[in-house]
Design a protein around this motif. Structure first.
Motif, mmCIF file in Angstrom:
data_model
loop_
_atom_site.group_PDB
_atom_site.id
_atom_site.type_symbol
_atom_site.label_atom_id
_atom_site.label_comp_id
_atom_site.label_asym_id
_atom_site.label_seq_id
_atom_site.Cartn_x
_atom_site.Cartn_y
_atom_site.Cartn_z
ATOM 1 N N THR A 164 0.804 -1.225 0.000
ATOM 2 C CA THR A 164 0.000 0.000 0.000
ATOM 3 C C THR A 164 0.841 1.281 0.000
ATOM 4 O OG1 THR A 164 -0.154 -0.175 2.419
ATOM 5 C CG2 THR A 164 -1.978 -1.077 1.116
ATOM 6 N N ARG A 165 2.157 1.142 0.025
ATOM 7 C CA ARG A 165 2.987 2.345 -0.074
ATOM 8 C C ARG A 165 2.767 3.025 -1.421
ATOM 9 N NH1 ARG A 165 7.439 3.208 3.327
ATOM 10 N NH2 ARG A 165 7.693 1.576 4.923
ATOM 11 N N PRO A 166 2.816 4.365 -1.453
ATOM 12 C CA PRO A 166 2.673 5.051 -2.740
ATOM 13 C C PRO A 166 3.745 4.574 -3.727
ATOM 14 C CG PRO A 166 2.524 6.606 -0.921
ATOM 15 C CD PRO A 166 2.957 5.317 -0.328
ATOM 16 N N ARG A 167 3.341 4.327 -4.976
ATOM 17 C CA ARG A 167 4.299 3.819 -5.963
ATOM 18 C C ARG A 167 4.568 4.795 -7.086
ATOM 19 N NH1 ARG A 167 1.165 1.228 -10.230
ATOM 20 N NH2 ARG A 167 -1.031 0.928 -9.601
ATOM 21 N N GLY A 168 3.924 5.948 -7.031
ATOM 22 C CA GLY A 168 4.204 6.952 -8.034
ATOM 23 C C GLY A 168 3.903 6.452 -9.436
ATOM 24 N N ARG A 175 5.509 4.172 -11.006
ATOM 25 C CA ARG A 175 5.908 2.785 -11.242
ATOM 26 C C ARG A 175 4.692 1.896 -11.461
ATOM 27 N NH1 ARG A 175 9.820 1.201 -6.352
ATOM 28 N NH2 ARG A 175 7.947 1.934 -5.271
ATOM 29 N N SER A 176 4.865 0.881 -12.296
ATOM 30 C CA SER A 176 3.812 -0.125 -12.465
ATOM 31 C C SER A 176 3.708 -0.943 -11.190
ATOM 32 C CB SER A 176 4.129 -1.033 -13.646
ATOM 33 O OG SER A 176 5.263 -1.842 -13.356
ATOM 34 N N LEU A 177 2.578 -1.617 -11.010
ATOM 35 C CA LEU A 177 2.405 -2.449 -9.836
ATOM 36 C C LEU A 177 3.424 -3.586 -9.830
ATOM 37 C CD1 LEU A 177 0.907 -3.158 -7.278
ATOM 38 C CD2 LEU A 177 -0.860 -4.292 -8.662
ATOM 39 N N THR A 178 3.720 -4.127 -10.996
ATOM 40 C CA THR A 178 4.721 -5.194 -11.092
ATOM 41 C C THR A 178 6.073 -4.708 -10.589
ATOM 42 O OG1 THR A 178 3.583 -6.202 -12.985
ATOM 43 C CG2 THR A 178 5.911 -6.757 -12.672
ATOM 44 N N ARG A 227 9.627 -3.357 -3.647
ATOM 45 C CA ARG A 227 9.341 -3.328 -2.217
ATOM 46 C C ARG A 227 9.411 -4.714 -1.555
ATOM 47 N NH1 ARG A 227 10.424 1.315 -0.494
ATOM 48 N NH2 ARG A 227 9.702 0.377 1.485
ATOM 49 N N LEU A 228 9.062 -5.777 -2.325
ATOM 50 C CA LEU A 228 8.955 -7.111 -1.715
ATOM 51 C C LEU A 228 9.823 -8.172 -2.379
ATOM 52 C CD1 LEU A 228 5.094 -7.169 -1.150
ATOM 53 C CD2 LEU A 228 6.842 -7.047 0.640
ATOM 54 N N GLY A 229 10.482 -7.816 -3.471
ATOM 55 C CA GLY A 229 11.300 -8.795 -4.183
ATOM 56 C C GLY A 229 10.483 -9.822 -4.942
ATOM 57 N N LEU A 230 9.216 -9.544 -5.166
ATOM 58 C CA LEU A 230 8.365 -10.475 -5.894
ATOM 59 C C LEU A 230 8.583 -10.321 -7.395
ATOM 60 C CD1 LEU A 230 4.956 -10.364 -4.009
ATOM 61 C CD2 LEU A 230 6.381 -12.373 -4.381
ATOM 62 N N LYS A 231 9.049 -11.373 -8.019
ATOM 63 C CA LYS A 231 9.305 -11.346 -9.451
ATOM 64 C C LYS A 231 9.256 -12.765 -9.990
ATOM 65 C CE LYS A 231 14.301 -11.460 -8.642
ATOM 66 N NZ LYS A 231 15.607 -10.804 -8.923
ATOM 67 N N GLY A 232 9.441 -12.899 -11.271
ATOM 68 C CA GLY A 232 9.501 -14.213 -11.885
ATOM 69 C C GLY A 232 8.241 -15.029 -11.658
ATOM 70 N N VAL A 233 8.433 -16.303 -11.300
ATOM 71 C CA VAL A 233 7.302 -17.207 -11.185
ATOM 72 C C VAL A 233 6.376 -16.816 -10.034
ATOM 73 C CG1 VAL A 233 8.570 -18.853 -9.715
ATOM 74 C CG2 VAL A 233 6.639 -19.645 -11.109
ATOM 75 N N HIS A 247 6.587 -2.180 -8.614
ATOM 76 C CA HIS A 247 6.438 -1.848 -7.203
ATOM 77 C C HIS A 247 6.608 -3.090 -6.327
ATOM 78 C CE1 HIS A 247 5.013 0.323 -3.702
ATOM 79 N NE2 HIS A 247 4.055 -0.591 -3.501
ATOM 80 N N LEU A 248 5.970 -4.195 -6.718
ATOM 81 C CA LEU A 248 6.077 -5.437 -5.940
ATOM 82 C C LEU A 248 7.498 -5.976 -5.941
ATOM 83 C CD1 LEU A 248 2.800 -7.286 -7.031
ATOM 84 C CD2 LEU A 248 3.227 -6.051 -4.894
ATOM 85 N N GLN A 249 8.161 -5.825 -7.067
ATOM 86 C CA GLN A 249 9.543 -6.292 -7.127
ATOM 87 C C GLN A 249 10.454 -5.421 -6.268
ATOM 88 O OE1 GLN A 249 11.092 -7.022 -11.041
ATOM 89 N NE2 GLN A 249 13.223 -7.016 -10.362
#
Length: 416
Positions: A288-292, A294-297, A303-309, A299-301
């Motif tokens: 929920t942090r502001p991402r300006g 940036r795309s959500l994809t 802030r949380l390292g979520l990527k790939g599979v 942003h997730l990568q």
């Protein structure tokens, strides 16, 4: 079987770990042992299991070890008490093979290989007089005689007792094809159907997800599922996305419960925690942090390292509305539903469940066929990976061998 006089002749059908352990026990007890196997050499599945490192047993506390067999734990307990993990290690050391305990508690030979252990074992068996007959496929009985198909045609063999150690139904090309089931059922033996154990599962992935992520590992995840008694349980580890589903160590560890849920309900749903080291509050805060701009994809990568599979799974398993809702998305990162529709086929499984029911046995002997004993995966129990399966096969073979010796030494063989 019609016992003769010592030295008794015992036929062991099947040259896997259970059959070889029964053969060793019998030979040490003074029996003349003949091992018959349909393959060109013994221990085919044993050697294949050792290709990635021969996990021979497990070093966790014994009180925990014996609980890993699920519903099969109570009847297996006496066998494991007689030949458990410590006894397995001592037996291996007696073959001149040293072992070590890995970081996960799994026990391996120091060279991680199965072949040297098997060679040493076969050498000892031959020294005890055990005779091996390869490419001899058991096809049933003709009266009291065992019928075997060989490269030279059909032969018939008589013995004072028989140990059947033909394995379950997985990896048929290595000899465990379950062809023994109708042969025993025809003699009145109660057999539970063979089903896959330590197996993968099918998921109806989209073509896009399957093509892009098949073969990708999911590391550091946790699965929450429901046990047979309705309680939720959670386990952390790793597994692999396949073109049509999921497989790997974490999936295998849960496969018995997942398989049974699918059998009962037609499907089951597991919930993935894609970031098990982060709290739900932390994940929600980062999402929920502001991402300006940036795309959500991105942003997730970031802030949380979520990527790939892992990122691909979120898009695969969530509809557009849920993916776009920050709270729902954060919740899904910690509890993403994945629907499993069926287990993979039996022949692909590492092992199988089902087989001769415990109620059909008097010790290791078939009550319907006196003088015929069974060992290993032919009996209705299952075990997770981690050395549990192999330890129970050894213990079962030892028990069968001892039961044969006791039966042959019984009053009916002494003219009483």
């Amino acid at each position: 079987m019609q016992p003769s006089v010592p030295p008794f002749r015992v036929a062991v059908i099947g040259g896997g770990p259970a059959g070889l352990m029964a053969a060793e026990t019998l030979a040490q007890g003074g029996a003349q042992v003949d091992v018959y196997d349909a393959m060109a050499s013994v221990g085919r599945k044993f050697l294949l299991a050792g290709r990635g490192g021969m996990n021979i047993t497990h070093a966790e506390p014994y009180a925990d070890f014996v609980t890993r067999y699920g519903a099969g734990a109570p009847p297996l307990r006496p066998l494991l008490d007689a030949f458990g993990p410590e006894a397995v290690r001592a037996w291996i050391h007696g073959l001149g093979v040293e072992t070590f305990v890995g970081t996960s508690g799994r026990v391996f030979p120091t060279d991680m290989k199965a072949a040297p252990l098997l060679r040493a074992w076969l050498h000892r068996l031959r020294e005890h007089g055990v005779r091996f007959h390869m490419r001899h496929r058991w096809t049933g009985w003709n009266g009291a005689a065992l019928v075997l198909n060989t490269p030279d045609g059909e032969v018939q063999v008589t013995a004072d007792a028989v140990v059947l150690a033909l394995g379950g139904g997985s990896w048929a090309r290595l000899g465990s094809d379950g062809a023994w089931i109708p042969l025993l059922q025809a003699r009145g033996v109660d057999v539970a159907p063979l089903v896959p154990a330590n197996c993968g599962f099918d998921v109806d992935w989209s073509a896009h997800f399957s093509e892009r992520y098949a073969g990708e590992p999911l590391t550091t995840v946790a699965i929450t599922s429901v046990a047979a008694d309705g309680r939720e349980f959670r386990k952390q580890g790793q597994f692999v996305v396949t073109g049509g589903g999921v497989e790997g160590s974490l999936i295998y560890a849960l496969s018995a419960a997942l398989r049974d849920q699918i059998a009962a309900n037609g499907h089951t749903t597991i919930h993935l925690d894609l970031l098990p080291d982060l709290s739900a509050a932390r994940v929600l805060d980062e999402v929920t942090r502001p991402r300006g701009a940036r795309s959500l994809t991105s942003h997730l990568q970031s802030r949380l390292g979520l990527k790939g599979v892992k990122a691909g799974l979120l898009r695969e398993c969530l509809d557009k509305e849920s993916y776009a809702d920050a709270e729902l998305l954060a919740g899904a990162i910690k509890r993403l539903p994945v629907r499993l529709v069926r287990p993979r086929p039996l022949d692909e499984a590492i092992s199988s469940a089902g087989g001769v029911k415990w109620q059909a046995l008097d010790g290791a002997m078939l009550t319907a066929v006196p003088g015929v004993f069974v060992a290993g995966e032919m009996v209705d129990w299952e075990a997770p990976t981690g050395g549990y399966l192999l330890t129970a096969c050894f213990a079962s073979g030892l028990a069968a061998g001892r039961d044969v010796l006791a039966w042959l030494a019984g009053p009916h063989n002494r003219g009483a």
